[in-house]
Scaffold this motif. Structure first.
Motif, PDB file in Angstrom:
ATOM      1  N   PRO A  15      90.794 -29.289  22.955  1.00 33.22           N
ATOM      2  CA  PRO A  15      89.768 -28.268  23.204  1.00 33.22           C
ATOM      3  C   PRO A  15      89.979 -26.949  22.448  1.00 33.22           C
ATOM      4  O   PRO A  15      89.054 -26.138  22.381  1.00 33.22           O
ATOM      5  CB  PRO A  15      89.843 -28.039  24.719  1.00 33.22           C
ATOM      6  N   THR A  16      91.149 -26.719  21.871  1.00 33.33           N
ATOM      7  CA  THR A  16      91.371 -25.456  21.161  1.00 33.33           C
ATOM      8  C   THR A  16      90.428 -25.307  19.970  1.00 33.33           C
ATOM      9  O   THR A  16      90.093 -24.190  19.597  1.00 33.33           O
ATOM     10  CB  THR A  16      92.839 -25.290  20.711  1.00 33.33           C
ATOM     11  N   CYS A  17      89.954 -26.419  19.396  1.00 37.10           N
ATOM     12  CA  CYS A  17      89.015 -26.325  18.277  1.00 37.10           C
ATOM     13  C   CYS A  17      87.683 -25.714  18.725  1.00 37.10           C
ATOM     14  O   CYS A  17      86.935 -25.183  17.905  1.00 37.10           O
ATOM     15  CB  CYS A  17      88.796 -27.680  17.626  1.00 37.10           C
ATOM     16  N   LEU A  18      87.400 -25.757  20.009  1.00 35.77           N
ATOM     17  CA  LEU A  18      86.154 -25.189  20.529  1.00 35.77           C
ATOM     18  C   LEU A  18      86.146 -23.666  20.444  1.00 35.77           C
ATOM     19  O   LEU A  18      85.073 -23.058  20.439  1.00 35.77           O
ATOM     20  CB  LEU A  18      85.939 -25.619  21.985  1.00 35.77           C
ATOM     21  N   ARG A  19      87.312 -23.061  20.364  1.00 37.56           N
ATOM     22  CA  ARG A  19      87.383 -21.595  20.294  1.00 37.56           C
ATOM     23  C   ARG A  19      86.654 -21.070  19.067  1.00 37.56           C
ATOM     24  O   ARG A  19      86.045 -20.012  19.116  1.00 37.56           O
ATOM     25  CB  ARG A  19      88.830 -21.126  20.322  1.00 37.56           C
ATOM     26  N   THR A  20      86.719 -21.810  17.956  1.00 36.77           N
ATOM     27  CA  THR A  20      86.039 -21.381  16.731  1.00 36.77           C
ATOM     28  C   THR A  20      84.711 -22.105  16.515  1.00 36.77           C
ATOM     29  O   THR A  20      83.897 -21.666  15.718  1.00 36.77           O
ATOM     30  CB  THR A  20      86.946 -21.595  15.500  1.00 36.77           C
ATOM     31  N   ASN A  21      84.508 -23.209  17.216  1.00 36.40           N
ATOM     32  CA  ASN A  21      83.273 -23.976  17.067  1.00 36.40           C
ATOM     33  C   ASN A  21      82.811 -24.459  18.452  1.00 36.40           C
ATOM     34  O   ASN A  21      82.849 -25.653  18.739  1.00 36.40           O
ATOM     35  CB  ASN A  21      83.513 -25.155  16.116  1.00 36.40           C
ATOM     36  N   PRO A  22      82.364 -23.526  19.314  1.00 41.90           N
ATOM     37  CA  PRO A  22      82.101 -23.867  20.707  1.00 41.90           C
ATOM     38  C   PRO A  22      80.960 -24.862  20.927  1.00 41.90           C
ATOM     39  O   PRO A  22      80.920 -25.551  21.933  1.00 41.90           O
ATOM     40  CB  PRO A  22      81.778 -22.525  21.355  1.00 41.90           C
ATOM     41  N   ARG A  23      80.049 -24.946  19.977  1.00 42.72           N
ATOM     42  CA  ARG A  23      78.914 -25.854  20.166  1.00 42.72           C
ATOM     43  C   ARG A  23      79.110 -27.185  19.448  1.00 42.72           C
ATOM     44  O   ARG A  23      78.162 -27.907  19.174  1.00 42.72           O
ATOM     45  CB  ARG A  23      77.624 -25.160  19.747  1.00 42.72           C
ATOM     46  N   LEU A  24      80.359 -27.511  19.209  1.00 36.55           N
ATOM     47  CA  LEU A  24      80.717 -28.781  18.586  1.00 36.55           C
ATOM     48  C   LEU A  24      80.284 -29.962  19.453  1.00 36.55           C
ATOM     49  O   LEU A  24      79.812 -30.972  18.958  1.00 36.55           O
ATOM     50  CB  LEU A  24      82.237 -28.825  18.361  1.00 36.55           C
TER      51      LEU A  24
END
Length: 92
Positions: free
Chosen positions: A40-49
């Motif tokens: 989930p850390t990738c969501l910090r820069t791309n929250p609407r993934l």
């Protein structure tokens, strides 16, 4: 960058999944928990993934898949709340 917060239910889900997997394979359980907490850390820069789940509107609830696990999260302003996670073969 958005802030990432785990709800108590999501943390309980991680513990439940670890306990279930550890009964047969403690190493696999540790690896699963590691990937579920890291992904989930990738969501910090791309929250609407993740794909939006429209049944929760007007809330913005989305989901991503990490291997065979579904992770649901909600976007509120500058915060992403991890709501729940489970194995895709579990009934929810």
């Amino acid at each position: 960058m958005m802030e990432l917060k785990w709800t108590s239910k999501a943390l309980s889900d991680v513990v439940r999944l670890y306990d279930f997997l550890a009964q047969t394979n403690p190493l696999a359980a540790a690896r699963a928990v590691q990937s579920l907490t890291k992904a989930p850390t990738c969501l910090r820069t791309n929250p609407r993934l993740g794909e939006q789940i429209f049944q929760f509107e007007p809330r913005e609830v989305r989901r991503i898949f990490v291997a065979e696990y579904e992770v649901r999260y909600e976007i509120q302003d500058a915060t992403i709340y991890l709501l729940r996670l489970w194995h895709t073969r579990e009934h929810h």
